[in-house]
Scaffold this motif. Structure first.
Motif, mmCIF file in Angstrom:
data_model
loop_
_atom_site.group_PDB
_atom_site.id
_atom_site.type_symbol
_atom_site.label_atom_id
_atom_site.label_comp_id
_atom_site.label_asym_id
_atom_site.label_seq_id
_atom_site.Cartn_x
_atom_site.Cartn_y
_atom_site.Cartn_z
ATOM 1 N N LEU A 161 0.847 -1.187 0.000
ATOM 2 C CA LEU A 161 0.000 0.000 0.000
ATOM 3 C C LEU A 161 0.882 1.235 0.000
ATOM 4 C CD1 LEU A 161 -2.434 -0.891 2.941
ATOM 5 C CD2 LEU A 161 -2.910 -1.178 0.500
ATOM 6 N N ALA A 162 0.464 2.271 -0.710
ATOM 7 C CA ALA A 162 1.118 3.577 -0.643
ATOM 8 C C ALA A 162 0.121 4.539 -0.036
ATOM 9 C CB ALA A 162 1.560 4.041 -2.028
ATOM 10 N N LEU A 163 0.411 5.027 1.158
ATOM 11 C CA LEU A 163 -0.527 5.828 1.935
ATOM 12 C C LEU A 163 -0.019 7.254 2.093
ATOM 13 C CD1 LEU A 163 -1.061 3.217 4.794
ATOM 14 C CD2 LEU A 163 -2.472 3.521 2.749
ATOM 15 N N ALA A 164 -0.845 8.232 1.740
ATOM 16 C CA ALA A 164 -0.488 9.632 1.960
ATOM 17 C C ALA A 164 -0.617 9.935 3.452
ATOM 18 C CB ALA A 164 -1.397 10.551 1.150
ATOM 19 N N ALA A 165 0.468 10.362 4.079
ATOM 20 C CA ALA A 165 0.447 10.649 5.511
ATOM 21 C C ALA A 165 1.608 11.571 5.853
ATOM 22 C CB ALA A 165 0.529 9.364 6.336
ATOM 23 N N ASP A 166 1.309 12.762 6.311
ATOM 24 C CA ASP A 166 2.326 13.723 6.728
ATOM 25 C C ASP A 166 2.669 13.445 8.187
ATOM 26 O OD1 ASP A 166 3.931 15.855 7.380
ATOM 27 O OD2 ASP A 166 2.558 17.388 6.587
ATOM 28 N N SER A 167 3.895 13.072 8.460
ATOM 29 C CA SER A 167 4.295 12.723 9.818
ATOM 30 C C SER A 167 4.233 13.907 10.772
ATOM 31 C CB SER A 167 5.703 12.117 9.821
ATOM 32 O OG SER A 167 5.690 10.843 9.204
ATOM 33 N N ALA A 168 4.107 15.124 10.251
ATOM 34 C CA ALA A 168 3.929 16.283 11.130
ATOM 35 C C ALA A 168 2.567 16.257 11.805
ATOM 36 C CB ALA A 168 4.089 17.574 10.334
ATOM 37 N N ASP A 169 1.643 15.460 11.264
ATOM 38 C CA ASP A 169 0.299 15.317 11.817
ATOM 39 C C ASP A 169 0.194 13.957 12.502
ATOM 40 O OD1 ASP A 169 -2.363 14.993 12.396
ATOM 41 O OD2 ASP A 169 -3.066 15.269 10.336
ATOM 42 N N PRO A 170 0.174 13.900 13.830
ATOM 43 C CA PRO A 170 0.138 12.607 14.513
ATOM 44 C C PRO A 170 -1.088 11.783 14.157
ATOM 45 C CG PRO A 170 -0.356 14.384 16.052
ATOM 46 C CD PRO A 170 0.106 15.032 14.783
ATOM 47 N N HIS A 171 -2.201 12.459 13.824
ATOM 48 C CA HIS A 171 -3.414 11.733 13.450
ATOM 49 C C HIS A 171 -3.212 10.991 12.126
ATOM 50 C CE1 HIS A 171 -5.432 13.702 16.750
ATOM 51 N NE2 HIS A 171 -5.071 14.889 16.279
ATOM 52 N N ALA A 172 -2.411 11.567 11.227
ATOM 53 C CA ALA A 172 -2.125 10.908 9.956
ATOM 54 C C ALA A 172 -1.282 9.661 10.175
ATOM 55 C CB ALA A 172 -1.408 11.871 9.012
ATOM 56 N N THR A 173 -0.347 9.736 11.111
ATOM 57 C CA THR A 173 0.478 8.568 11.428
ATOM 58 C C THR A 173 -0.378 7.446 12.000
ATOM 59 O OG1 THR A 173 2.405 9.966 11.848
ATOM 60 C CG2 THR A 173 2.419 7.749 12.809
ATOM 61 N N VAL A 174 -1.257 7.789 12.928
ATOM 62 C CA VAL A 174 -2.142 6.783 13.525
ATOM 63 C C VAL A 174 -3.060 6.186 12.456
ATOM 64 C CG1 VAL A 174 -4.056 6.452 15.152
ATOM 65 C CG2 VAL A 174 -2.057 7.821 15.810
ATOM 66 N N ALA A 175 -3.569 7.026 11.564
ATOM 67 C CA ALA A 175 -4.444 6.535 10.499
ATOM 68 C C ALA A 175 -3.709 5.580 9.568
ATOM 69 C CB ALA A 175 -5.010 7.716 9.710
ATOM 70 N N ALA A 176 -2.422 5.840 9.304
ATOM 71 C CA ALA A 176 -1.642 4.937 8.450
ATOM 72 C C ALA A 176 -1.493 3.571 9.100
ATOM 73 C CB ALA A 176 -0.274 5.549 8.167
#
Length: 246
Positions: free
Chosen positions: A59-74
């Motif tokens: 999978l290739a997932l768009a996720a900005d590590s500056a946003d902790p919610h994006a990391t959790v979503a990944a």
């Protein structure tokens, strides 16, 4: 049977460079691999397609590590779409290099968000899904132990924070059979730090081996730490720098 057959890995910041090399090596060892990216969707999809071409899911997932919610979503999407998570490799990172009096508080906050907070958020999200044998691996820097030139204050600070974070995670998760380790690369030939850059010769002069490493070098160490062979290693900071820090 490959060392990681049946395992699922998530590698952050893996559209290129060290992250891409790690993702591909884990897949070569038999793991299904999800990767995250911020802007380079085409490059991330190329990495994912290369992994699929080798017979593994990706999978290739768009996720900005500056946003902790994006990391959790990944992490959550990895579990939902690939069925589990056994290996978390927190590779995404940023750096600023300038004199101390030129840094801004916004840069301080962002480097902590990406280089430290995202590692914590990812580990916290992934650990509940991991069984005994789970692996949390973070990519730091040899600059956590040595700062050979001016201008690296924030970068070195953020990478040194990962030493304590890794030890704490290892202590908390050890009773469950989950290990946590930190990989600290030295100069690696990537598009962000090419071996033919203006400063490359000065870095080579600091290394016992006298040459840059490759992403594949880092991928090999991460694959070992992800395997059952490393089951008695946890809370460690493993430097892989060609003798840069000796």
């Amino acid at each position: 049977m490959s060392k990681l057959t049946g395992k699922v890995a998530l590698v952050t910041g893996a559209s290129r460079g060290i992250g891409a090399a790690i993702a591909k090596r884990l897949a070569q060892e038999g793991a299904d691999v999800a990767i995250t990216y911020v802007n380079s969707a085409d490059k991330a999809n190329t990495v994912a397609n290369d992994i699929r071409a080798g017979g593994r899911r990706s999978l290739a997932l768009a996720a900005d590590s500056a946003d902790p919610h994006a990391t959790v979503a990944a992490v959550q999407r990895t579990v939902q779409e690939l069925g589990r998570i056994d290996i978390l490799v927190s590779n995404a990172g940023i750096g600023y290099w300038k004199p101390l009096d030129q840094f801004t508080l916004e840069e301080f906050d962002r480097i902590i968000a990406v280089n430290v907070r995202a590692v914590f958020a990812g580990a916290q999200a992934a650990a509940p899904h991991m069984e005994s044998g789970g692996r949390i691996i973070t990519i730091g820097s040899c600059n956590a132990d040595r700062v050979p030139a001016a201008g690296s204050t924030l970068y070195a600070m953020s990478k040194s924070a990962l030493i304590g974070l890794t030890k704490g995670i290892a202590r908390d998760l050890g009773p469950r059979g989950i290990t946590a380790n930190l990989v600290q690369p030295g100069p690696i030939d990537t598009d962000m730090n090419p071996a033919d850059s203006e400063r490359a010769d000065s870095l080579r002069a600091l290394m016992a081996l006298g040459h840059y490493g490759s992403g594949e070098d880092i991928g090999g160490l991460v694959a070992y730490l992800a395997s059952a062979e490393s089951r008695f290693i946890t809370g460690a900071a493993l430097t892989i720098d060609g003798g840069y820090n000796i």
